[in-house]
Motif scaffolding. Sequence first.
Motif, PDB file in Angstrom:
ATOM      1  N   GLU A   1      76.511   3.558  38.394  1.00 57.51           N
ATOM      2  CA  GLU A   1      75.444   4.438  37.918  1.00 57.51           C
ATOM      3  C   GLU A   1      74.208   4.312  38.801  1.00 57.51           C
ATOM      4  O   GLU A   1      73.556   5.328  39.141  1.00 57.51           O
ATOM      5  CB  GLU A   1      75.089   4.091  36.471  1.00 57.51           C
ATOM      6  N   SER A   2      73.880   3.093  39.195  1.00 56.48           N
ATOM      7  CA  SER A   2      72.703   2.876  40.025  1.00 56.48           C
ATOM      8  C   SER A   2      72.824   3.577  41.371  1.00 56.48           C
ATOM      9  O   SER A   2      71.838   4.101  41.906  1.00 56.48           O
ATOM     10  CB  SER A   2      72.482   1.374  40.240  1.00 56.48           C
ATOM     11  N   ALA A   3      74.023   3.600  41.926  1.00 50.90           N
ATOM     12  CA  ALA A   3      74.232   4.252  43.221  1.00 50.90           C
ATOM     13  C   ALA A   3      73.873   5.732  43.174  1.00 50.90           C
ATOM     14  O   ALA A   3      73.369   6.299  44.157  1.00 50.90           O
ATOM     15  CB  ALA A   3      75.679   4.078  43.666  1.00 50.90           C
ATOM     16  N   PHE A   4      74.101   6.364  42.012  1.00 48.17           N
ATOM     17  CA  PHE A   4      73.740   7.776  41.857  1.00 48.17           C
ATOM     18  C   PHE A   4      72.267   7.932  41.488  1.00 48.17           C
ATOM     19  O   PHE A   4      71.593   8.826  42.006  1.00 48.17           O
ATOM     20  CB  PHE A   4      74.637   8.428  40.808  1.00 48.17           C
ATOM     21  N   ARG A   5      71.770   7.064  40.622  1.00 47.02           N
ATOM     22  CA  ARG A   5      70.359   7.147  40.231  1.00 47.02           C
ATOM     23  C   ARG A   5      69.440   6.962  41.437  1.00 47.02           C
ATOM     24  O   ARG A   5      68.392   7.609  41.539  1.00 47.02           O
ATOM     25  CB  ARG A   5      70.041   6.082  39.182  1.00 47.02           C
ATOM     26  N   CYS A   6      69.816   6.071  42.336  1.00 45.32           N
ATOM     27  CA  CYS A   6      68.988   5.766  43.497  1.00 45.32           C
ATOM     28  C   CYS A   6      69.341   6.622  44.707  1.00 45.32           C
ATOM     29  O   CYS A   6      68.874   6.359  45.816  1.00 45.32           O
ATOM     30  CB  CYS A   6      69.109   4.278  43.833  1.00 45.32           C
ATOM     31  N   GLU A   7      70.195   7.610  44.506  1.00 48.75           N
ATOM     32  CA  GLU A   7      70.517   8.624  45.509  1.00 48.75           C
ATOM     33  C   GLU A   7      71.226   8.054  46.734  1.00 48.75           C
ATOM     34  O   GLU A   7      71.060   8.544  47.852  1.00 48.75           O
ATOM     35  CB  GLU A   7      69.258   9.402  45.910  1.00 48.75           C
ATOM     36  N   PHE A   8      72.039   7.009  46.526  1.00 47.64           N
ATOM     37  CA  PHE A   8      72.936   6.555  47.583  1.00 47.64           C
ATOM     38  C   PHE A   8      74.205   7.404  47.585  1.00 47.64           C
ATOM     39  O   PHE A   8      74.828   7.596  48.628  1.00 47.64           O
ATOM     40  CB  PHE A   8      73.319   5.082  47.384  1.00 47.64           C
ATOM     41  N   MET A   9      74.598   7.879  46.402  1.00 47.30           N
ATOM     42  CA  MET A   9      75.830   8.639  46.232  1.00 47.30           C
ATOM     43  C   MET A   9      75.568   9.964  45.534  1.00 47.30           C
ATOM     44  O   MET A   9      74.579  10.120  44.803  1.00 47.30           O
ATOM     45  CB  MET A   9      76.850   7.832  45.410  1.00 47.30           C
ATOM     46  N   THR A  10      76.486  10.901  45.751  1.00 50.31           N
ATOM     47  CA  THR A  10      76.441  12.189  45.066  1.00 50.31           C
ATOM     48  C   THR A  10      77.889  12.646  44.845  1.00 50.31           C
ATOM     49  O   THR A  10      78.825  11.893  45.114  1.00 50.31           O
ATOM     50  CB  THR A  10      75.649  13.227  45.880  1.00 50.31           C
ATOM     51  N   ILE A  11      78.057  13.858  44.348  1.00 47.24           N
ATOM     52  CA  ILE A  11      79.381  14.465  44.218  1.00 47.24           C
ATOM     53  C   ILE A  11      79.447  15.681  45.125  1.00 47.24           C
ATOM     54  O   ILE A  11      78.558  16.535  45.098  1.00 47.24           O
ATOM     55  CB  ILE A  11      79.672  14.893  42.762  1.00 47.24           C
ATOM     56  N   PHE A  12      80.506  15.754  45.948  1.00 52.12           N
ATOM     57  CA  PHE A  12      80.782  16.959  46.718  1.00 52.12           C
ATOM     58  C   PHE A  12      81.884  17.744  46.008  1.00 52.12           C
ATOM     59  O   PHE A  12      82.937  17.174  45.698  1.00 52.12           O
ATOM     60  CB  PHE A  12      81.296  16.637  48.134  1.00 52.12           C
ATOM     61  N   GLN A  13      81.660  19.012  45.757  1.00 54.13           N
ATOM     62  CA  GLN A  13      82.733  19.932  45.369  1.00 54.13           C
ATOM     63  C   GLN A  13      82.905  20.909  46.518  1.00 54.13           C
ATOM     64  O   GLN A  13      82.044  21.756  46.770  1.00 54.13           O
ATOM     65  CB  GLN A  13      82.417  20.663  44.069  1.00 54.13           C
ATOM     66  N   ILE A  14      84.012  20.773  47.238  1.00 53.71           N
ATOM     67  CA  ILE A  14      84.249  21.543  48.460  1.00 53.71           C
ATOM     68  C   ILE A  14      85.372  22.546  48.209  1.00 53.71           C
ATOM     69  O   ILE A  14      86.518  22.159  47.945  1.00 53.71           O
ATOM     70  CB  ILE A  14      84.619  20.617  49.627  1.00 53.71           C
ATOM     71  N   GLN A  15      85.034  23.814  48.269  1.00 44.89           N
ATOM     72  CA  GLN A  15      86.020  24.882  48.105  1.00 44.89           C
ATOM     73  C   GLN A  15      86.564  25.257  49.490  1.00 44.89           C
ATOM     74  O   GLN A  15      85.791  25.432  50.447  1.00 44.89           O
ATOM     75  CB  GLN A  15      85.376  26.095  47.446  1.00 44.89           C
ATOM     76  N   LEU A  16      87.873  25.379  49.598  1.00 44.25           N
ATOM     77  CA  LEU A  16      88.531  25.631  50.881  1.00 44.25           C
ATOM     78  C   LEU A  16      89.476  26.827  50.782  1.00 44.25           C
ATOM     79  O   LEU A  16      90.027  27.117  49.719  1.00 44.25           O
ATOM     80  CB  LEU A  16      89.331  24.410  51.320  1.00 44.25           C
ATOM     81  N   ALA A  17      89.668  27.491  51.896  1.00 44.28           N
ATOM     82  CA  ALA A  17      90.626  28.598  51.972  1.00 44.28           C
ATOM     83  C   ALA A  17      91.100  28.724  53.408  1.00 44.28           C
ATOM     84  O   ALA A  17      90.560  28.083  54.327  1.00 44.28           O
ATOM     85  CB  ALA A  17      89.982  29.895  51.492  1.00 44.28           C
ATOM     86  N   LYS A  18      92.108  29.564  53.621  1.00 44.86           N
ATOM     87  CA  LYS A  18      92.574  29.855  54.976  1.00 44.86           C
ATOM     88  C   LYS A  18      91.862  31.061  55.569  1.00 44.86           C
ATOM     89  O   LYS A  18      91.870  31.247  56.796  1.00 44.86           O
ATOM     90  CB  LYS A  18      94.084  30.076  54.984  1.00 44.86           C
ATOM     91  N   LYS A  19      91.275  31.866  54.689  1.00 46.39           N
ATOM     92  CA  LYS A  19      90.499  33.019  55.150  1.00 46.39           C
ATOM     93  C   LYS A  19      89.372  33.288  54.160  1.00 46.39           C
ATOM     94  O   LYS A  19      89.520  33.081  52.953  1.00 46.39           O
ATOM     95  CB  LYS A  19      91.387  34.250  55.320  1.00 46.39           C
ATOM     96  N   THR A  20      88.252  33.755  54.660  1.00 47.29           N
ATOM     97  CA  THR A  20      87.074  33.935  53.814  1.00 47.29           C
ATOM     98  C   THR A  20      87.274  35.015  52.757  1.00 47.29           C
ATOM     99  O   THR A  20      86.620  34.975  51.709  1.00 47.29           O
ATOM    100  CB  THR A  20      85.844  34.296  54.663  1.00 47.29           C
ATOM    101  N   SER A  21      88.167  35.939  52.992  1.00 49.02           N
ATOM    102  CA  SER A  21      88.397  37.022  52.033  1.00 49.02           C
ATOM    103  C   SER A  21      89.103  36.549  50.767  1.00 49.02           C
ATOM    104  O   SER A  21      89.250  37.317  49.815  1.00 49.02           O
ATOM    105  CB  SER A  21      89.214  38.137  52.682  1.00 49.02           C
ATOM    106  N   SER A  22      89.509  35.282  50.732  1.00 47.67           N
ATOM    107  CA  SER A  22      90.177  34.754  49.540  1.00 47.67           C
ATOM    108  C   SER A  22      89.208  34.536  48.384  1.00 47.67           C
ATOM    109  O   SER A  22      89.634  34.361  47.239  1.00 47.67           O
ATOM    110  CB  SER A  22      90.885  33.433  49.860  1.00 47.67           C
ATOM    111  N   VAL A  23      87.899  34.522  48.675  1.00 48.73           N
ATOM    112  CA  VAL A  23      86.898  34.323  47.631  1.00 48.73           C
ATOM    113  C   VAL A  23      85.859  35.436  47.717  1.00 48.73           C
ATOM    114  O   VAL A  23      85.655  36.033  48.781  1.00 48.73           O
ATOM    115  CB  VAL A  23      86.216  32.943  47.758  1.00 48.73           C
ATOM    116  N   PRO A  24      85.158  35.743  46.611  1.00 51.53           N
ATOM    117  CA  PRO A  24      84.117  36.781  46.631  1.00 51.53           C
ATOM    118  C   PRO A  24      82.957  36.407  47.553  1.00 51.53           C
ATOM    119  O   PRO A  24      82.736  35.242  47.884  1.00 51.53           O
ATOM    120  CB  PRO A  24      83.653  36.842  45.171  1.00 51.53           C
ATOM    121  N   ASN A  25      82.195  37.425  47.953  1.00 44.01           N
ATOM    122  CA  ASN A  25      81.035  37.200  48.811  1.00 44.01           C
ATOM    123  C   ASN A  25      79.882  36.533  48.059  1.00 44.01           C
ATOM    124  O   ASN A  25      79.086  35.805  48.634  1.00 44.01           O
ATOM    125  CB  ASN A  25      80.552  38.519  49.412  1.00 44.01           C
TER     126      ASN A  25
END
Length: 410
Positions: A372-396
Amino acid sequence: MKDSLCKILLVYMSSKFDKSIDDIKIIFRYGKVSQSIGNGKKIYDITFEKFSDVILLIFYSASLSFGEAYFKGNIKVKGSLSEFVFAVDKNFSNKVRFSFVSNLNYLKNLLFKKYRRNSLSEAVGNVRVHYEHEPDFYKLFLDSGMQYSCAYFLKDEMSIDEAQEAKKELISQKLLLTESCNILDIGCGWGGLALHMAEKYGCSVHGITLSEQQLDFAQNNMLEKGLESKLKYSATDYRDVEEKYDRIVSIGMFEHVGFKSYDSFFGKVYGCLKEDGVALIHTIGRVKGPGATDAFLSKYIFPGGYIPSLSEITPHIEKNNLIITDIEFLHMHYAKTLSKWREKFLMQRSTVDEKFGENFRRLWEYYLIISESAFRCEFMTIFQIQLAKKTSSVPNSRNYIYNQSENINL
């Protein structure tokens, strides 16, 4: 003689703290000697019962040595342990290393991270260290859906159950789910996300895990829900998957992949993702660049694990011809998640002490606090990374994510 030497060491250790501390006061004690730092009214009184623990804390690893001494009962803390750890991480100029020797230990861990590969046998062994406790243990502090990853607090007053439902829905929106989707869930845990996607969206989901306990729990839950036609769980390593999927999701598993295996991981995501498919990787990440795994967590909680920086992830995504179509950072959500887990865990302290022992309970308490301290003190965060093979797979526009998820029926 020992008291005099300890006094010198405590003075040296205290010198590593931010001298501008004015809201707290920390007192370190051993035998008849003590050393204080800060002038605040809030006092944290730390007594070392073994001289060797002072030596190890300064010359080996602060996190590991303090944690071991605490869970073994060799350090007494007057005041809140969690507040003490938060204060140290906030005010200490280097939370890992006090000396040249401990810097060498840090370098060793850094090099170990760079060159270690998590083979299948190692991966299975590492998973079993942490995840093979019976499900009833995790039920003591997790939500009813058994989500052992960062929740999503749309509103501050949300319960842990509500916030975990919000997390599952946020992920579902980012994956653009439809009933026809065939999904691979890498590191499916106890199956809560897969269950959500099958029940709410009618998707077909294959969840894979290396934990036998998690696999048994997920399969039993599937049978109870009568979802055999939609859900499949197996004890499978991601490297052994060959099928193609419309969607691939991995929540809280990437931390266990191992730095040297990032290339093979994203190569597998590319190979298993259909041409118009979408993937989402949800992982803990470092805020301030590459580093080494905390020594306590590496030894007692997540052996073989490594938390990456974004700069360590993106080259492997690009190398494997995947396109980053969205990244979101969930900064304080995990701090709040861990706080709620710890609160529930300590409410069950008598049960934990009876079944597992006081040392085990203190070990887990310390793990939850430093995380918990690692997040409170901004050493850590969460990445949510969306991936595709082509940009048209997701809305603009990103409206497809929040127009739905902010109106979740909890």
